[in-house]
Write an enzyme that holds these catalytic residues in place. Sequence first.
Site, PDB file in Angstrom:
ATOM      1  N   ASP B 299       0.626  -0.950  -0.196  1.00 15.18           N
ATOM      2  CA  ASP B 299       0.545  -0.313   0.081  1.00 15.18           C
ATOM      3  C   ASP B 299       1.378   1.403  -0.302  1.00 15.18           C
ATOM      4  OD1 ASP B 299      -2.889  -0.772  -0.290  1.00 15.18           O
ATOM      5  OD2 ASP B 299      -2.869  -1.361   1.727  1.00 15.18           O
ATOM      6  N   ASP B 336     -15.680  13.958   6.909  1.00 18.87           N
ATOM      7  CA  ASP B 336     -14.811  12.682   6.159  1.00 18.87           C
ATOM      8  C   ASP B 336     -13.792  12.585   7.534  1.00 18.87           C
ATOM      9  OD1 ASP B 336     -12.357  11.665   4.990  1.00 18.87           O
ATOM     10  OD2 ASP B 336     -12.801  12.682   3.747  1.00 18.87           O
ATOM     11  N   PHE B 369     -17.538   8.231   1.913  1.00 21.62           N
ATOM     12  CA  PHE B 369     -16.667   6.609   0.874  1.00 21.62           C
ATOM     13  C   PHE B 369     -16.987   5.929   0.527  1.00 21.62           C
ATOM     14  CE2 PHE B 369     -12.699   5.400  -0.834  1.00 21.62           C
ATOM     15  CZ  PHE B 369     -12.485   6.570  -1.546  1.00 21.62           C
ATOM     16  N   THR B 370     -16.892   5.355  -0.465  1.00 19.39           N
ATOM     17  CA  THR B 370     -16.874   4.135  -1.043  1.00 19.39           C
ATOM     18  C   THR B 370     -15.715   3.598  -1.991  1.00 19.39           C
ATOM     19  OG1 THR B 370     -18.211   3.477  -2.816  1.00 19.39           O
ATOM     20  CG2 THR B 370     -19.063   3.632  -0.391  1.00 19.39           C
ATOM     21  N   GLN B 372     -16.335   1.655  -4.454  1.00 19.92           N
ATOM     22  CA  GLN B 372     -17.162   2.216  -5.483  1.00 19.92           C
ATOM     23  C   GLN B 372     -16.842   3.707  -6.066  1.00 19.92           C
ATOM     24  OE1 GLN B 372     -17.556  -0.566  -3.292  1.00 19.92           O
ATOM     25  NE2 GLN B 372     -16.835  -2.153  -4.663  1.00 19.92           N
ATOM     26  N   ASP B 520     -10.237  -5.790   2.291  1.00 19.21           N
ATOM     27  CA  ASP B 520      -9.474  -6.238   2.110  1.00 19.21           C
ATOM     28  C   ASP B 520      -8.719  -7.684   1.859  1.00 19.21           C
ATOM     29  OD1 ASP B 520      -7.599  -3.956   1.145  1.00 19.21           O
ATOM     30  OD2 ASP B 520      -7.072  -3.263   3.406  1.00 19.21           O
TER      31      ASP B 520
END
Lengths: 604, 680
Positions: B299, B336, B369-370, B372, B520
């Site tokens: 990452d 956020d 937030f996603t 996708q 993940d």
Amino acid sequence: MNNLNSWTQLALFVGALLLITKPLGLHLVQVLDAQGRTWLDRVVRPLERATYRVCGIDSEREQGWQDYTISMLLFSLAGMLLTYFILRYQDLLPFQSLFNPQKLPGVNPHLAFNTAASFTTNTNWQFYGGESTLSYFSQMVGLTLHNFTSAATGIAIAAALVRGIARHTAQTIGNFWVDVVRITYYVLAPICLVFALVLVSQGMIQNFKPYTVAKTLEPYTTSVQKTDDAGKPVATADGKPVMVDQVVDTQTIVQGPMASQIAIKMLGTNGGGYVNANAAHPFENPTPLSNFLQMLSIFAIPSALTWYLGRTVKNQRHGWAVWGAMFILFLTGVLVAWQSEAAGNPIHQTLGVAAADGNMEGKEVRFGIFSSALFATVTTDASCGAVNAMHDSFTPLGGLVPMFNMQTGEVIFGGVGAGLYGMLVFVVLAVFIAGLMVGRTPEYLGKKIEAYDVKLVMIVLMVLSTTILSFTAWAAVADWGKAALNNSGPHGFSEILYAFSSCVGNNGSAFAGLSGNEMHWDTTTGLAMLIGRFLMIVPILALAGNLAGKKLIPASAGTFQCEGFTFVALLIGTVLLVGALTFLPALAMGPVVEHYLMHAGTLF
Amino acid sequence: MSTKAVSLFDREILLKAIADSFRKLHPRHQLKNPVMFVTLVGAILTFFQLFTSKEPFGYVLQIALWLLFTVLFANFAEAVAEGRGKAQARALRDSRRQLVAHRRRKDGSFEQVDATDLRKGDVVRVIAGEQIPGDGDVVEGAASVDESAITGESAPVIREAGGDRCAVTGGTRVLSDQLLIRITADPGEGFLDHMISLVEGATRQKTPNEIALTILLSALTFIFLLVIITLKPYGVYAGVGFSITALIALLVCLIPTTIGGLLSAIGIAGMDRLLQRNVLAMSGRAVEAAGDIDVLLLDKTGTITLGNRMATEFVPAPGVALPRLADAAQLASLADETPEGRSIVVLAKEEFNLRGRDLAAPHVQFVPFTAQTRMSGVDLAAIDGQPARSIRKGAAENVRAWVENQGGQYPSAVAGAVDAIAREGGTPLVVAEDREVLGVVFLKDVVKGGIKERFGQLRAMGIRTVMITGDNPLTAAAIAAESGVDDYLAQATPEMKLRRIREEQSAGHLVAMTGDGTNDAPALAQADVGVAMNTGTQAAKEAGNMVDLDSNPTKLLDIVEIGKQLLITRGALTTFSIANDVAKYFAIIPAMLVGVFPAIAPLNIMRLASPLSAILSAVIFNALIIIALIPLALRGVAFRPIGAAAMLRRNLFIYGFGGILIPFIGIKLIDVLINAVHLV
């Protein structure tokens, strides 16, 4: 050893070997690919197709390792039975006047078993004198057949293993029948055809005449044991043999189809001589050139197979690394044997015999020390077993070299095919032990070497060492074992050890002092040959199948390198430390002790 | 929690190990190791020789004792490795002993129970100042938690319900607020308990490579057993009566006792080294696989870059006032909680003095937030005459699609600004309100110092690094170039990660990755080595086969090294052990033969004083070499990031060539010594 002639011969031999390795290897690549094209296609291809049609072979269909193994075993079993019955009933077969002019009787069961096992396994151990035991038909069909098929089988198995290494996620390792047919038609037969003619040009015989009886120029008288009418030796009351004088004024000279058998005997690393004296006989090995070519033909296919390996696995440097390891072991053997023979026997020297020439006992004067030492090393490296000198008469260390060569498992070039697959077993083992030292699960050319592979490799090594050691132990303490010995003490022990090393290694040469052809010896050596061949081949084919099925791991800087000097050193170390070291105690009891005793003034 | 290694010569561990060495003489334990079992049987047979042999009593006794020592030394090596592992694990386990839990009853009230009585699915309440009684997921509340007991990191971390930061570990302490936690593991099944069982020889499963090695060692033992058994009849032939004592001595010297005695200690020590680095492994197999890894999926955030991208600049679209962009960006970021989101709020506050607004207002609807949508933002319902607004911020192409779906235009100037930021290695975040694109937020990424060199080393070891990032391809390329990573996967979604792993694996590669989020989990499960961050979700931890208590993604590099070191140590000691045989033959064979064949004396090339002292010296060397190599087995052979070819050359020289040479010297020295003190 500062003999320019000998060094030149060595250089010529190595140079010629190097020269033929690639072209012959390339030819093998073409032949061992069922779809491969060769320059012989125009002539041989129709014959090949016809063979498939007649035998019902589907040449398009490849086999998995089990099918391949079963085919190989059935083929070998059928061949062995055929030879057994030909030998047993050679006196009852038709065309006796042509095929058995000497009217030789059928061979006894245990000798027939021993001989059938011997030729089926590419060993060609001979507990008989060919000229006094076997009819022309037995020689030409019963034995020569195996000279071709056992050689083709060996090469086929090496090819199957190499395919297993080269392929990945594959189910099959080739088609046994196609391999055997193509090897015989495209490699063995054409080369032998030419080679036999070359040998005839050197003076080798090829005929169907009965043996010639000649008057000797100088009759002499010898003392022989008296026999009664039944042919049994006559003894006095206290068991001493009764000796009578006999005048020798005639000599029986062997005849027959020799060149056709000798060509394949060498090329197929069979080694079974037409006559008892093998390649020391002037007919079987007429000139220095025939001697040179015979040695070269022994190494030709084993050497070319390393090139085939490199090309097939797409890593030519790996092929050369395997060749290099074999070559260094070979060269060391030659130098030690040559040195030991050239140094000669100190006891002879103090007596003023042959001080300058080294040890000439048991050697042909026309070949001399070097050619005999080189031949002995080549023939035992390559599991051929043909001899041009009597190994039994070598100095202890000179005789240790052939024995040691066989105990490595016949991997120094080795028998056709057998040498390569034997060496690849050591390669896998070397990769497993040392591969860990680069910090990854050991990989051989992109294949992970796992528990199952190690198991198969170790089975091969256990079969090799335990069979030799156990049979030797049995024979060394049994009455039947000691009864066959010509010599006592460590040398007698060497004869036993040599016999079983030779049989398990499928070599076939002998320390000639051993007189066999007795039920126990015939049976134990016969079994040793079968074990040494088939109990090794089956795990090796299983290994081929297992490797073929594995995934391929792409190479990177972290990958174990199967090439270069480090790998060569590693491979040699593995052959010596894991393979041959096992025999050190046995060798110490035989040739090593004998060597020191000889220098202390004791002979056996 | 100490992250330091337990000393190699910790007194307490050594004393316990000595006692354990005798306990491990039990045949049931010895049968697991054929090499040492043969040695033990040999020792027992030699003790019987005391009564039957014609050899000097003292000599036979010494041989018998040294054979026994050989087994004890091997036991000792394993016991020390276990002891160190257990000490390491105990320190971790102590942290959660005698915890009291407040378990919720069915009626909603709480009862006080012992932490060990908790079962999977129980819900417990933990308030400020209390320790969390077991591993679990936060189901309600948010709190700061001190995880220093596990990670050694003193700064408290936030744990809250939902999302990727809901997992808590038993033994950590809640500092503020309170949490309701659903326990996810029965006691004794936690990661720590699992790890402890992996360092205990008794329950340890052999790894695939250990099994293969054991086959090799057993087969060699079998071969040498036969060599010795057949020597007896050879002796009968030659008229040499080999003594049973000498034959057993030769046997034990020839079989690979060095590696046979140290094999399990090496494996356990590998697990210890992982523990020292605060990594828990689920199996020994995973540690071994770590050595084989040739592709690392890393990452970007936290591994390659310093982690948090910071908003540094607002770039408005043509015709949009800067404050309006800042205002919209701040609104969209208020909920956020990511560092990026917070940095936008902070930047807007600092530059335009924009303050946080009433978040609880009913007309405010946050859009999280996603992976996708790759956008987050806020929807404001029409209220007080204000029209309804919908603000989004996110990756350029997603925002563009969102705007164009509503019939809006995506200005080319914005596209230009996005590219410019990306080319500089920054992350452009496009902000849009309804159909209008307002501008771009410049998030800056800082590459860690020294990471480029590290990747260079990995490359030399044959390991390819792949950077995983949600950034667009341009940004990813810029950071990849700056950090020296081999490859990158831009705009990565969890599905893409999974696909990438499968692709690499089908090409034959072995892949390692780190991950923390629930999304993940599939990739962690697919990877050959999946390292879950301790801060990650329970799902992630269960999917992976290792957990990094420090939650440091760079740890993956250490893990690979530990795996490699483990394999190298095994290979090196196997090579050493086999190479040792040469010298032992030269010590013992002449000694056995010289009685009957005095002429063989020159074969005694070490010039050992007498046959008895030669055999005894070889046996003593064979036993002592195990003790001498224990430190190497426990520490592991030093690993250097050089290519395989150089490493093979080096190790083959040291352990192969050295393995042939050293026993010649060692046996000679021992022979001189035992003759000096007249032991024979």
